[in-house]
Structure formats: structure tokens, C-alpha cells
Scaffold this motif. Sequence first.
Motif, short mmCIF file in Angstrom:
data_model
loop_
_atom_site.label_atom_id
_atom_site.label_comp_id
_atom_site.label_asym_id
_atom_site.label_seq_id
_atom_site.Cartn_x
_atom_site.Cartn_y
_atom_site.Cartn_z
N SER A 233 0.82 -1.22 0.00
CA SER A 233 0.00 0.00 0.00
C SER A 233 0.85 1.26 0.00
O SER A 233 0.39 2.33 -0.41
CB SER A 233 -0.92 0.02 1.23
OG SER A 233 -1.75 -1.12 1.26
N ASN A 324 -0.09 9.42 -1.00
CA ASN A 324 0.31 8.46 -2.04
C ASN A 324 -0.01 7.05 -1.58
O ASN A 324 0.89 6.22 -1.39
CB ASN A 324 1.81 8.59 -2.34
CG ASN A 324 2.13 9.89 -3.04
OD1 ASN A 324 1.80 10.09 -4.21
ND2 ASN A 324 2.76 10.81 -2.32
N TYR A 326 -1.60 3.38 -2.08
CA TYR A 326 -1.93 2.41 -3.12
C TYR A 326 -2.95 1.40 -2.58
O TYR A 326 -3.26 1.39 -1.39
CB TYR A 326 -0.68 1.67 -3.59
CG TYR A 326 0.34 2.56 -4.26
CD1 TYR A 326 0.29 2.78 -5.63
CD2 TYR A 326 1.34 3.20 -3.52
CE1 TYR A 326 1.22 3.61 -6.26
CE2 TYR A 326 2.27 4.02 -4.13
CZ TYR A 326 2.20 4.23 -5.50
OH TYR A 326 3.12 5.05 -6.11
N LYS A 327 -3.47 0.57 -3.46
CA LYS A 327 -4.46 -0.43 -3.05
C LYS A 327 -3.86 -1.43 -2.06
O LYS A 327 -2.65 -1.65 -2.06
CB LYS A 327 -4.98 -1.18 -4.28
CG LYS A 327 -5.78 -0.31 -5.24
CD LYS A 327 -6.19 -1.10 -6.48
CE LYS A 327 -6.93 -0.22 -7.47
NZ LYS A 327 -7.26 -0.94 -8.72
N GLU A 399 -13.31 -2.33 -0.92
CA GLU A 399 -13.26 -1.34 -2.00
C GLU A 399 -11.83 -0.90 -2.32
O GLU A 399 -11.55 -0.42 -3.42
CB GLU A 399 -14.08 -0.09 -1.61
CG GLU A 399 -15.55 -0.35 -1.35
CD GLU A 399 -15.81 -0.81 0.09
OE1 GLU A 399 -14.83 -0.89 0.87
OE2 GLU A 399 -16.98 -1.09 0.42
N LYS A 400 -10.91 -1.06 -1.36
CA LYS A 400 -9.55 -0.54 -1.52
C LYS A 400 -8.53 -1.61 -1.90
O LYS A 400 -7.34 -1.35 -1.92
CB LYS A 400 -9.10 0.15 -0.23
CG LYS A 400 -9.93 1.35 0.18
CD LYS A 400 -9.42 1.95 1.48
CE LYS A 400 -10.25 3.16 1.90
NZ LYS A 400 -9.76 3.74 3.18
N TYR A 402 -6.66 -4.86 -4.12
CA TYR A 402 -6.39 -5.42 -5.44
C TYR A 402 -6.18 -6.92 -5.23
O TYR A 402 -5.81 -7.36 -4.14
CB TYR A 402 -5.15 -4.80 -6.09
CG TYR A 402 -3.85 -5.27 -5.49
CD1 TYR A 402 -3.15 -6.35 -6.04
CD2 TYR A 402 -3.30 -4.66 -4.36
CE1 TYR A 402 -1.96 -6.80 -5.49
CE2 TYR A 402 -2.12 -5.09 -3.80
CZ TYR A 402 -1.46 -6.16 -4.37
OH TYR A 402 -0.28 -6.61 -3.81
N ASP A 466 -3.15 -1.47 -12.47
CA ASP A 466 -3.05 -0.19 -11.77
C ASP A 466 -3.18 -0.42 -10.27
O ASP A 466 -4.24 -0.79 -9.78
CB ASP A 466 -4.14 0.75 -12.27
CG ASP A 466 -3.91 2.19 -11.83
OD1 ASP A 466 -2.97 2.42 -11.03
OD2 ASP A 466 -4.67 3.07 -12.26
N ARG A 468 -2.77 2.02 -8.14
CA ARG A 468 -3.14 3.29 -7.50
C ARG A 468 -4.55 3.24 -6.96
O ARG A 468 -5.45 2.67 -7.57
CB ARG A 468 -3.00 4.44 -8.49
CG ARG A 468 -1.56 4.74 -8.91
CD ARG A 468 -1.53 5.76 -10.00
NE ARG A 468 -2.22 5.27 -11.21
CZ ARG A 468 -2.40 6.00 -12.31
NH1 ARG A 468 -1.97 7.25 -12.34
NH2 ARG A 468 -3.00 5.49 -13.35
N LEU A 469 -4.74 3.88 -5.82
CA LEU A 469 -6.06 3.98 -5.21
C LEU A 469 -6.73 5.25 -5.71
O LEU A 469 -6.22 6.36 -5.52
CB LEU A 469 -5.95 4.01 -3.68
CG LEU A 469 -7.24 3.92 -2.91
CD1 LEU A 469 -7.94 2.60 -3.19
CD2 LEU A 469 -6.97 4.07 -1.42
N LYS A 470 -7.84 5.10 -6.40
CA LYS A 470 -8.49 6.26 -7.02
C LYS A 470 -9.60 6.80 -6.13
O LYS A 470 -10.17 6.10 -5.33
CB LYS A 470 -9.06 5.84 -8.38
CG LYS A 470 -7.98 5.37 -9.33
CD LYS A 470 -8.56 4.86 -10.64
CE LYS A 470 -7.46 4.34 -11.56
NZ LYS A 470 -7.98 3.81 -12.82
#
Length: 470
Positions: A233, A324, A326-327, A399-400, A402, A466, A468-470
Motif C-alpha cells: 500500500s 500516495n 496504493y491499493k 473497496e480498496k 487489489y 493499476d 493506484r487507489l483512485k
Amino acid sequence: MNKLKKIGALLSSAMLMTALAGCSTEKSDGAGSASSTAAVEQSKQPVKMETIRVWTNSGHTKELVTEMVGEYNSTIGKEKGIKIEYTVQGADYKQAIDLALASGQAPELFYVVGPKVDYVKRGDIIPIEELPRGKEFLGKYDGMLNRVAFTVKGKAYSVPFNITNVKLLYNKDLFKKAGLVDKNGEAKPPNTWTEVREYAKKLTNPQDKVYGIALPLKWGSYFDWELLFPWVSSIGHNSFNTLTGKYEFSSFKPALEWLMSIKEDKSYFPGPEGLDNDPARAQFSEGRVAMKLGASWDVGVLNDQLPATMDWGAADIPVSDPANRYKEFASVSDFISVSKTAKSANLEKVMEVYKWLNSDEFLVKMYEEGKYVPYDNRIIQMAKKLPKAKGWADFGHNEKIYLHHGQPTVKLEGNTHTQVFLKIWMGGVGIEEALADLDARYNAALDAGVKDGTIDKSMFVNENFDFRLK
């Protein structure tokens, strides 16, 4: 003209009545009646019952699945001529299934332990595509099967069932006592790894036999599940980088530096080198450890196996920089595969059982009863009730996350990353030097595996993924 229409209608009616009378006359000879009776008798004949055996090692779901199987057998199974024989094997499960396969006594469906490629090479399991309407069934998993957990050489041997994700377990009582609370006075978990260090230091009180964090270094999977996986993450990829197809342990230098800072502060439960995961979880459950990294399987542990004596929660994984993020890592797993034994059974009925064990209905029940976190949020949305188990709601939202792609199994020369990390902890080697050496040796082994054909790297690489956490 109107008279002609009326006459035509009368003639048509007369002809219809004559035809019906003729039909009635034909039936009166007994042949038609016998045929009809035979059809009725045939429809009343019971369907042929066939037993489909299912083996797993899922002890924590045994009671629930056994109950569901019983209901299936008395309803759907009875109608379709299927009796499911469900067996949960013990600690020697892998040995039991391997012996059953070798002796031709294996069940039609079973959970595969370890790399599926080994079972495929021996012909012990068969692809879902070979089952009736198998390709149609796999359609609902479009885009989800490109993982080594499910597919070998382009053929699917299982499908996604559940995920295992990681959270930060924390003792709410100890947090409140130390003043680590929000504006409402509720325990406030740390958001960053720096805060984890600060909290651990503040919460450690050897006189009261209370410590900031537990580090079960004796557990063989510690460095994966409680260091590398959580730190994705913060870093944006695994130790095997799915984006580049290379091992990149060096990126995890901040993770090892953080771990050594905990050692420097002496804010951990004593004797981490000899501490296994069960004893560490027991110490957390008893309220002597304020924080511990934990997986979704720990919900069952802290509610049933080692019932917690305090109020606890599970927070999202901390990160180095909240701007910053991440998932979060999640391992996706299957539930069942098809044995070679199924070829000698009724494949139609084997497929019916396989479909039921992977059905929305089955998955929803597993979630509602707090047994598994489903791979698909859609299943959670279908649930009519929330699991009652404490902590499940914290792990249940995904939801967060991968879904981990897995990584190649390499024939490594020298120490594994786990052994090297332990040496770092013991002070036997420097972090930067050790990580660079790991990169070199793991990638050399990877290249050798690709060259000799034992590794298909394409199964683990996705350049467009990807994190990245959007």
C-alpha cells in the motif's frame, strides 16, 4: 353474404365436433389409454440417485457447509438425483488427498493444496472446460481467471471464491487508556507507519506486561503476510513486480527500516525470534499486545479459537504517505477443483454440484455467516444480513483492495528472502546490501526458469495493472 358466413361457421363447428368424436372413439380401444398411463407411470419413477463426493480441509466452515449440503440433498439433490457426500479432512489433508489420488479412491471434487500445476502434470485434476457447459459457466469470470491460482496453460481448473486481506488489529481499550483517541473519545488507529512506531513506543509498558506490537518472527509466513504484503500500500507493487516481471525487493527498504526502528525502540512483545503466530494472537487476545498485523482468518481466531478478552478493531493498513496510498493486498482463493475420478462419474451431476458450490447463493451464505470474504462486492450487496462476528465488518469491505496475481516459484540458490530478512533483524547483514543480493539471485533464478521452460512468466505479468487507489 352474412348468411353464407353463418353457414360456414356452422359447418366448421360440425366438422370440429366430428373430429373430436373420432379422437374419443380412437381412445376407447385402449391403446391410447395404455400409452398415457405408461407415460404417467414413467414420470413417477424415482430419478437415479448418484453420490458426488467433496473433500476440503475447511474446518471453520464444516458445520455450516454440512448443514447446507443436507438441505441440498433433501431438496434440489433429491429432484436431480444427486447426493453430496461432504468430508472435511484434518491436519493431514494433503497427504490424505494425495494417497486417495494415487490409489484411485479420490473424490470427484476436492480442494487443491499447493501449486495446481503439479496436479495438472500428473493428470489428477481436469479443466472446467471439459465439464458439460463448462465454458458457459466460466463466462461469468471473464477477465478474472488469468492467475496461476486458477489457470494452467490457458485452461481453468478452478474459479475465484474468496479473498484473504490484511488489516491492522488494535486493542481499543489500551488505545483509550493511552489517550490515543479521536475527538469523540473513540480509539483512533494509526494512519502511517511512523505513527505505528510512535504508538507502539507509547503503549509499551513492561511493568504492566503490555507491549506495543507483536512480531511473530518464528512464523514462516510472517515476513510475507505482516511485512511485504501490508507495505504494498506504500510502495505500489509486490516483491515480484507484476508490472515489470522482475523481483524488486530493494523497493521494500523502507519496510525493513521501519521494522528495525521497532527493534530499536524495544516496543515489541519479548522474544520475537521464538514467537509463532498462534502465541502472538493469544497475547493480543489476552490484552497484552496493543497492535498486530492480521489477516481476515483472524476474525474466526479472535472470536472462536482464542476469544478476545478486550475490545478490538481492525483498521486499514497504514502507509508511508497518506497522499500516495496504493491499493491494499488481497489474496484471492478458490474452493474446489475437479478430480480425474469425475471422468468415471456422471459429469452432468458433477457439474451441477460444482456450480452449486460456486453459486451466488452459496457465497452469500458464507459471507452472512462470517466464514469468507467474497471475491466480488456484488455478493456482499446481495447479503440480507451482516455477519455477526466481531471484526468482520472491518475486514468485509474490500473497496480498496487489489487481487494478487501470484508470483513464480523459482529454484533459488542460497537463502530465501525470509531467511535473509531474519538475518537483517539479527544484525547479521545490512538492509541495502541484503536486498540487492536478493534481487540478483531471485531474478537469476527467474531467468533460468524461463529459459528451461519451467516458468511461464506471462502468467504473472500485467503491464497495465493499476495499483493506484483512485
